[in-house]
Design a protein around this motif. Structure first.
Motif, mmCIF file in Angstrom:
data_model
loop_
_atom_site.group_PDB
_atom_site.id
_atom_site.type_symbol
_atom_site.label_atom_id
_atom_site.label_comp_id
_atom_site.label_asym_id
_atom_site.label_seq_id
_atom_site.Cartn_x
_atom_site.Cartn_y
_atom_site.Cartn_z
ATOM 1 N N LYS A 56 -0.294 57.240 -11.466
ATOM 2 C CA LYS A 56 -2.277 57.776 -11.451
ATOM 3 C C LYS A 56 -2.643 57.029 -11.396
ATOM 4 C CE LYS A 56 -0.699 62.220 -12.243
ATOM 5 N NZ LYS A 56 -1.375 63.329 -13.252
ATOM 6 N N LYS A 57 -2.621 55.554 -12.398
ATOM 7 C CA LYS A 57 -3.599 54.886 -12.253
ATOM 8 C C LYS A 57 -3.276 53.632 -11.630
ATOM 9 C CE LYS A 57 -4.764 51.679 -15.945
ATOM 10 N NZ LYS A 57 -4.483 50.608 -16.556
ATOM 11 N N LYS A 58 -2.517 53.356 -11.239
ATOM 12 C CA LYS A 58 -2.174 52.998 -9.536
ATOM 13 C C LYS A 58 -2.576 53.702 -8.576
ATOM 14 C CE LYS A 58 1.777 49.411 -11.180
ATOM 15 N NZ LYS A 58 3.080 49.620 -11.512
ATOM 16 N N LEU A 59 -2.154 54.995 -8.491
ATOM 17 C CA LEU A 59 -2.753 55.369 -7.086
ATOM 18 C C LEU A 59 -4.503 54.934 -7.273
ATOM 19 C CD1 LEU A 59 -2.058 57.011 -4.938
ATOM 20 C CD2 LEU A 59 -2.298 58.972 -6.372
ATOM 21 N N ASN A 60 -4.607 55.352 -8.378
ATOM 22 C CA ASN A 60 -6.091 55.509 -8.461
ATOM 23 C C ASN A 60 -6.954 53.833 -7.923
ATOM 24 O OD1 ASN A 60 -6.936 58.290 -8.828
ATOM 25 N ND2 ASN A 60 -6.712 57.357 -11.501
ATOM 26 N N ILE A 61 -6.509 53.173 -8.555
ATOM 27 C CA ILE A 61 -6.647 51.477 -8.408
ATOM 28 C C ILE A 61 -6.878 51.185 -6.709
ATOM 29 C CG2 ILE A 61 -6.680 49.354 -8.462
ATOM 30 C CD1 ILE A 61 -5.164 49.956 -11.584
ATOM 31 N N LEU A 62 -5.681 52.041 -6.083
ATOM 32 C CA LEU A 62 -5.578 51.774 -4.034
ATOM 33 C C LEU A 62 -6.391 52.776 -3.812
ATOM 34 C CD1 LEU A 62 -3.516 50.829 -2.514
ATOM 35 C CD2 LEU A 62 -2.753 52.789 -1.741
ATOM 36 N N LEU A 63 -7.201 53.893 -5.007
ATOM 37 C CA LEU A 63 -7.500 54.675 -3.036
ATOM 38 C C LEU A 63 -9.504 53.746 -3.737
ATOM 39 C CD1 LEU A 63 -6.445 58.552 -4.216
ATOM 40 C CD2 LEU A 63 -6.457 57.260 -2.305
ATOM 41 N N LEU A 64 -9.379 53.488 -4.211
ATOM 42 C CA LEU A 64 -10.007 52.831 -4.663
ATOM 43 C C LEU A 64 -10.620 51.595 -3.218
ATOM 44 C CD1 LEU A 64 -13.535 52.330 -6.460
ATOM 45 C CD2 LEU A 64 -12.402 50.913 -8.038
ATOM 46 N N LYS A 65 -9.196 50.777 -3.615
ATOM 47 C CA LYS A 65 -10.145 49.722 -2.701
ATOM 48 C C LYS A 65 -9.906 50.369 -1.472
ATOM 49 C CE LYS A 65 -6.948 46.459 -5.794
ATOM 50 N NZ LYS A 65 -5.738 45.610 -5.362
ATOM 51 N N VAL A 66 -9.286 51.129 -1.077
ATOM 52 C CA VAL A 66 -9.151 51.768 0.382
ATOM 53 C C VAL A 66 -10.973 52.462 0.627
ATOM 54 C CG1 VAL A 66 -8.338 53.819 2.161
ATOM 55 C CG2 VAL A 66 -6.835 52.655 0.387
ATOM 56 N N PHE A 67 -11.375 53.033 0.205
ATOM 57 C CA PHE A 67 -12.781 53.252 -0.136
ATOM 58 C C PHE A 67 -13.538 52.788 0.047
ATOM 59 C CE2 PHE A 67 -16.768 54.613 -2.544
ATOM 60 C CZ PHE A 67 -16.793 55.793 -1.362
ATOM 61 N N ASN A 68 -13.467 51.513 -0.667
ATOM 62 C CA ASN A 68 -14.303 50.454 -0.512
ATOM 63 C C ASN A 68 -14.251 49.486 0.688
ATOM 64 O OD1 ASN A 68 -15.663 50.414 -2.827
ATOM 65 N ND2 ASN A 68 -14.072 48.904 -4.157
ATOM 66 N N ASN A 69 -13.221 49.065 1.490
ATOM 67 C CA ASN A 69 -12.537 48.398 2.549
ATOM 68 C C ASN A 69 -13.947 49.733 3.196
ATOM 69 O OD1 ASN A 69 -11.719 46.398 1.622
ATOM 70 N ND2 ASN A 69 -9.264 47.395 1.703
ATOM 71 N N MET A 70 -13.189 51.040 3.437
ATOM 72 C CA MET A 70 -14.075 52.020 4.581
ATOM 73 C C MET A 70 -15.324 51.583 4.841
ATOM 74 S SD MET A 70 -11.736 53.096 6.326
ATOM 75 C CE MET A 70 -12.927 54.437 6.757
#
Length: 217
Positions: free
Chosen positions: A22-36
């Motif tokens: 879950k921790k790694k998934l949250n980091i990945l989602l945060l990166k995707v959000f920033n890229n968007m």
């Protein structure tokens, strides 16, 4: 270890892995959000106007580098030109005049340069083939010596052998062999205990004391 203790440890390990996932998934989602957010911001910019105003410029287009590994083997380019006739024949089993004749006979294996990289010259292809066929060196050793890839050595040798069979069959004794010669060879193998055999490939392993200079071969 008791069954209950094993179950407890398994539950702890599962919970720990779930937390890390879950921790790694949250980091990945945060990166995707920033890229968007960055993509949306760029989409709202009028790049045409910025190009015309000179605010944004295209990068200089440089020539594409060769798509190959830079290898250090320079045996053909550096050492061979300095060889005398005897040394040349020791390495390639032919004198230089016969070598040039062979090159003309198998010119069909010559390749053309491409936009990605220059080809291996015809004379070097023939030299690689003759050296590989005339010595006990592995393809890996030949590749290092000539500064090419190991798979490239195999391809060149196959192309060379095919070209020799097609263009130099008049120089090869009994090629292709007729039925009488085939039967004679097969019968000969049968008499020594190898029925239905036409040819044997060298594979002897004999313990020797090689000279220090030729120990690798």
């Amino acid at each position: 270890m008791e069954r209950r203790e094993k179950i407890r440890l398994a539950a702890i390990l599962l919970a720990k892995n779930n937390y890390l996932f879950k921790k790694k998934l949250n980091i990945l989602l945060l990166k995707v959000f920033n890229n968007m957010k960055i993509i949306n911001a760029l989409a709202s910019i009028d790049l045409t106007t910025m190009f015309e105003a000179g605010i944004v410029t295209l990068p200089d287009i440089t020539e594409r580098q060769l798509w190959k590994l830079d290898r250090s083997g320079a045996f053909w380019e550096r050492d061979v030109p300095l060889m005398d006739e005897n040394r040349f024949k020791e390495n390639f089993r032919l004198n230089r005049n016969a070598f040039r004749i062979i090159c003309e006979k198998v010119r069909g294996i010559e390749k053309a340069d491409t936009h990605m990289r220059p080809c291996i010259p015809l004379h070097k292809r023939v030299a690689i083939s003759l050296f590989a066929l005339g010595s006990a060196a592995e393809y890996r050793t030949v590749a290092s010596l000539f500064g090419v890839g190991r798979s490239t050595v195999g391809e060149i040798v196959l192309d060379f052998c095919q070209a020799v069979c097609e263009n130099l069959s008049d120089c090869i004794n009994s090629y292709p062999p007729n039925q009488r010669e085939i039967r004679k060879v097969v019968d000969g193998f049968a008499r020594i205990g190898f029925p239905q055999c036409f040819e044997a490939v060298d594979g002897c392993h004999i313990v020797v004391q090689p000279p220090k200079d030729d120990a690798t071969d």
